[in-house]
Design a protein around this motif. Structure first.
Motif, PDB file in Angstrom:
ATOM      1  N   UNK A   1       0.845  -1.192   0.000  1.00  0.00           N
ATOM      2  CA  UNK A   1       0.000   0.000   0.000  1.00  0.00           C
ATOM      3  C   UNK A   1       0.884   1.247   0.000  1.00  0.00           C
ATOM      4  N   UNK A   2       0.633   2.129  -0.950  1.00  0.00           N
ATOM      5  CA  UNK A   2       1.367   3.381  -1.037  1.00  0.00           C
ATOM      6  C   UNK A   2       0.392   4.544  -0.897  1.00  0.00           C
ATOM      7  N   UNK A   3       0.918   5.675  -0.453  1.00  0.00           N
ATOM      8  CA  UNK A   3       0.069   6.823  -0.142  1.00  0.00           C
ATOM      9  C   UNK A   3       0.461   8.071  -0.912  1.00  0.00           C
ATOM     10  N   UNK A   4       1.249   7.918  -1.963  1.00  0.00           N
ATOM     11  CA  UNK A   4       1.673   9.097  -2.726  1.00  0.00           C
ATOM     12  C   UNK A   4       1.730   8.766  -4.211  1.00  0.00           C
ATOM     13  N   UNK A   5       1.048   9.563  -5.007  1.00  0.00           N
ATOM     14  CA  UNK A   5       1.078   9.376  -6.456  1.00  0.00           C
ATOM     15  C   UNK A   5       2.405   9.879  -7.004  1.00  0.00           C
ATOM     16  N   UNK A   6       2.613   9.667  -8.304  1.00  0.00           N
ATOM     17  CA  UNK A   6       3.891  10.026  -8.911  1.00  0.00           C
ATOM     18  C   UNK A   6       3.684  10.446 -10.361  1.00  0.00           C
ATOM     19  N   UNK A   7       4.762  10.983 -10.951  1.00  0.00           N
ATOM     20  CA  UNK A   7       4.790  11.424 -12.340  1.00  0.00           C
ATOM     21  C   UNK A   7       5.880  10.678 -13.090  1.00  0.00           C
ATOM     22  N   UNK A   8       5.686  10.477 -14.386  1.00  0.00           N
ATOM     23  CA  UNK A   8       6.725   9.924 -15.234  1.00  0.00           C
ATOM     24  C   UNK A   8       7.578  11.068 -15.778  1.00  0.00           C
ATOM     25  N   UNK A   9       8.880  10.859 -15.816  1.00  0.00           N
ATOM     26  CA  UNK A   9       9.804  11.905 -16.256  1.00  0.00           C
ATOM     27  C   UNK A   9      10.937  11.272 -17.044  1.00  0.00           C
ATOM     28  N   UNK A  10      11.676  12.122 -17.771  1.00  0.00           N
ATOM     29  CA  UNK A  10      12.824  11.614 -18.513  1.00  0.00           C
ATOM     30  C   UNK A  10      14.062  11.643 -17.617  1.00  0.00           C
ATOM     31  N   UNK A  11      15.203  11.302 -18.197  1.00  0.00           N
ATOM     32  CA  UNK A  11      16.390  11.045 -17.399  1.00  0.00           C
ATOM     33  C   UNK A  11      17.003  12.243 -16.723  1.00  0.00           C
TER      34      UNK A  11
ATOM     35  N   UNK B   1       8.889  11.222  -8.901  1.00  0.00           N
ATOM     36  CA  UNK B   1       9.288  11.023 -10.286  1.00  0.00           C
ATOM     37  C   UNK B   1       9.697   9.567 -10.498  1.00  0.00           C
ATOM     38  N   UNK B   2       9.239   9.003 -11.600  1.00  0.00           N
ATOM     39  CA  UNK B   2       9.665   7.666 -12.026  1.00  0.00           C
ATOM     40  C   UNK B   2      10.311   7.819 -13.393  1.00  0.00           C
ATOM     41  N   UNK B   3      11.607   7.539 -13.444  1.00  0.00           N
ATOM     42  CA  UNK B   3      12.363   7.711 -14.675  1.00  0.00           C
ATOM     43  C   UNK B   3      12.677   6.351 -15.294  1.00  0.00           C
ATOM     44  N   UNK B   4      13.076   6.395 -16.543  1.00  0.00           N
ATOM     45  CA  UNK B   4      13.492   5.187 -17.222  1.00  0.00           C
ATOM     46  C   UNK B   4      14.911   4.806 -16.793  1.00  0.00           C
ATOM     47  N   UNK B   5      15.392   3.680 -17.262  1.00  0.00           N
ATOM     48  CA  UNK B   5      16.745   3.214 -16.962  1.00  0.00           C
ATOM     49  C   UNK B   5      17.614   3.476 -18.188  1.00  0.00           C
ATOM     50  N   UNK B   6      18.719   4.164 -17.971  1.00  0.00           N
ATOM     51  CA  UNK B   6      19.560   4.578 -19.102  1.00  0.00           C
ATOM     52  C   UNK B   6      20.108   3.369 -19.862  1.00  0.00           C
ATOM     53  N   UNK B   7      20.603   2.367 -19.141  1.00  0.00           N
ATOM     54  CA  UNK B   7      21.191   1.185 -19.773  1.00  0.00           C
ATOM     55  C   UNK B   7      20.589  -0.073 -19.143  1.00  0.00           C
ATOM     56  N   UNK B   8      19.393  -0.461 -19.571  1.00  0.00           N
ATOM     57  CA  UNK B   8      18.775  -1.661 -18.996  1.00  0.00           C
ATOM     58  C   UNK B   8      19.567  -2.921 -19.369  1.00  0.00           C
ATOM     59  N   UNK B   9      19.693  -3.816 -18.394  1.00  0.00           N
ATOM     60  CA  UNK B   9      20.482  -5.031 -18.597  1.00  0.00           C
ATOM     61  C   UNK B   9      19.603  -6.273 -18.678  1.00  0.00           C
ATOM     62  N   UNK B  10      18.664  -6.406 -17.775  1.00  0.00           N
ATOM     63  CA  UNK B  10      17.828  -7.595 -17.743  1.00  0.00           C
ATOM     64  C   UNK B  10      16.595  -7.416 -18.634  1.00  0.00           C
ATOM     65  N   UNK B  11      15.903  -8.513 -18.860  1.00  0.00           N
ATOM     66  CA  UNK B  11      14.682  -8.479 -19.664  1.00  0.00           C
ATOM     67  C   UNK B  11      13.594  -7.693 -18.934  1.00  0.00           C
ATOM     68  N   UNK B  12      13.529  -7.840 -17.625  1.00  0.00           N
ATOM     69  CA  UNK B  12      12.538  -7.110 -16.835  1.00  0.00           C
ATOM     70  C   UNK B  12      12.757  -5.598 -16.945  1.00  0.00           C
ATOM     71  N   UNK B  13      13.999  -5.162 -16.871  1.00  0.00           N
ATOM     72  CA  UNK B  13      14.288  -3.735 -16.988  1.00  0.00           C
ATOM     73  C   UNK B  13      13.989  -3.206 -18.383  1.00  0.00           C
ATOM     74  N   UNK B  14      14.251  -4.010 -19.399  1.00  0.00           N
ATOM     75  CA  UNK B  14      13.950  -3.575 -20.767  1.00  0.00           C
ATOM     76  C   UNK B  14      12.445  -3.440 -20.977  1.00  0.00           C
ATOM     77  N   UNK B  15      11.675  -4.367 -20.387  1.00  0.00           N
ATOM     78  CA  UNK B  15      10.221  -4.263 -20.506  1.00  0.00           C
ATOM     79  C   UNK B  15       9.711  -3.014 -19.789  1.00  0.00           C
TER      80      UNK B  15
END
Length: 437
Positions: free
Chosen positions: A282-292, A300-314
């Motif tokens: 359970x979380x109590x704070x919303x968030x925004x998507x942002x670039x690097x 803020x939830x950002x992408x991963x600059x150099x994803x390594x695993x399949x989960x990170x790439x997805x």
């Protein structure tokens, strides 16, 4: 000698006025009012030794108004609803609502009569010129043949239109999302793989062609051109919930964020305080998507600059897909209002702010008119008097400085940012990982 000279000049002017009055009375016996007005306008009379420097153009405002009404607003208009929508960037019902609101709010849009009893421009004509300039990005004097408006009048109509749009509709269409909006956004974004997401944040640069030389260095960025920055937050339907315009183009997104009031609004109004479940927690704070470039904050939830695993790439694929909401919003605004797609040709920064903000208000109004009925709190948007509607926010209670600092530190917590992103990676893999096998 000086007194006698002035007396002679005064006598000449009086004789000239008496002769003009006599000629006017004679002409009244042979001409009606319309013919007399045309005759007087055609007669080029010069009083004194200096001729008039400005040429008077006889613009028939009545015929121009009738032409516009016959083309678009009559019982059987020449151009149908589809062509009206393409040329005005809004439905006819929305345009008439805007005209009525502006005419009731600002005395400038009310039709007046000049000193000789000639009716002036109507609200339809002034709003017509302003919307066409916003929609097509055309020069002010290009509307003269159709609306019978000079370039200075058209420019003044544009500025008054933008300022009054903000004054009438700004409180409603530029508000932060209220509780109902947050719940709707989080529900819709949860279906896209990001529960708890409100929208995405980014910046856009508007080229300032007419930037004064004194401001050139401050507003010139890495490309060497003077620009003005707009920071905005957009949701999945490209509705813009936050806009902050006016920062110099030499600043990057982090510098603009430091100037922006968005963080204070989130803390004071508590719009992101909502509970949701993510990955069994359970979380109590919303968030925004942002670039690097944005900092590692818990909102803020950002992408991963150099994803390594399949989960990170997805996760990166889904995050970058949803983050395109703000890019789509910027693209739609520029395609819809071409004045923003072209370099700004005004000197005053306040006028640029009014134009950008008015375009955002009209953009959000267009979204509301095309949205389903049940998406907007079960209220039909074109029936509600939005000028009197107050945004539904949580109470704006002033916080003690210590409480404010503690809440600000929570929003800037890097560890919470990393934990939130990891939970989202696991959530995306659980729901969409089968497509990668």
């Amino acid at each position: 000698m000086f007194v006698l000279s002035n007396q002679k000049q005064t006598n000449k002017m009086n004789d000239f006025q008496n002769n003009m009055d006599f000629c006017h009375e004679i002409l009244k016996e042979f001409l009606d009012d319309s013919e007399l007005e045309c005759f007087l306008l055609e007669d080029d009379i010069v009083v004194g030794s200096v001729p008039r420097s400005r040429t008077y153009i006889r613009r028939n405002f009545g015929d121009a108004h009738k032409h516009i009404m016959d083309d678009y607003f009559g019982d059987q208009p020449v151009y149908n609803e589809k062509m009206f929508l393409r040329r005005f960037r809004m439905p006819k019902e929305m345009f008439l609502r805007v005209v009525e609101a502006l005419e009731g709010k600002n005395d400038y849009f009310r039709q007046k009569v000049d000193a000789v009893g000639k009716p002036g421009l109507t609200a339809i004509q002034k709003c017509f010129a302003a919307v066409r300039m916003l929609a097509y990005g055309i020069a002010a004097d290009s509307l003269d043949e159709y609306t019978r408006m000079g370039d200075s009048t058209a420019m003044q109509s544009l500025k008054q239109f933008c300022q009054t749009i903000i004054s009438v509709f700004g409180d409603y269409y530029l508000r932060l999302p209220n509780k109902n909006d947050i719940e709707r956004l989080i529900t819709e974004n949860g279906k896209r793989g990001f529960p708890g997401m409100v929208g995405s944040i980014d910046c856009w640069h508007w080229d300032w062609q007419a930037c004064p030389v004194a401001y050139k260095g401050q507003f010139s960025g890495k490309e060497g051109k003077a620009t003005v920055v707009l920071e905005a937050i957009a949701s999945y339907d490209t509705h813009i919930w936050h806009s902050f315009f006016g920062s110099p183009g030499s600043l990057n997104d982090i510098n603009v964020l430091d100037r922006s009031p968005i963080l204070n609004n989130i803390i004071n109004e508590g719009v992101f305080n909502i509970k949701y479940e993510l990955n069994g927690k359970m979380r109590e704070q919303a968030y925004l998507l942002a670039d690097g470039i944005y900092p590692d904050w818990s909102i803020f939830v950002k992408t991963i600059s150099h994803p390594k695993t399949v989960k990170e790439k997805l996760f990166c694929k889904l995050q970058e897909t949803c983050r395109k909401d703000i890019e789509r919003a910027f693209g739609i605004i520029q395609k819809c209002w071409h004045i923003l797609a072209n370099p700004a040709r005004l000197w005053n920064l306040n006028d640029l702010h009014s134009i950008v903000t008015a375009c955002i208000v009209l953009h959000n109004m267009r979204i509301e008119y095309r949205a389903p009925f049940d998406q907007w709190c079960n209220e039909e948007p074109h029936v509600v008097e939005t000028a009197d509607v107050q945004p539904v926010h949580m109470p704006d209670v002033p916080h003690p400085f210590e409480v404010y600092c503690s809440k600000r530190l929570k929003l800037r917590d890097k560890n919470k940012c990393i934990a939130l992103r990891q939970d989202l990676i696991d959530h995306c893999w659980q729901n969409y990982g089968h497509s990668q096998e």
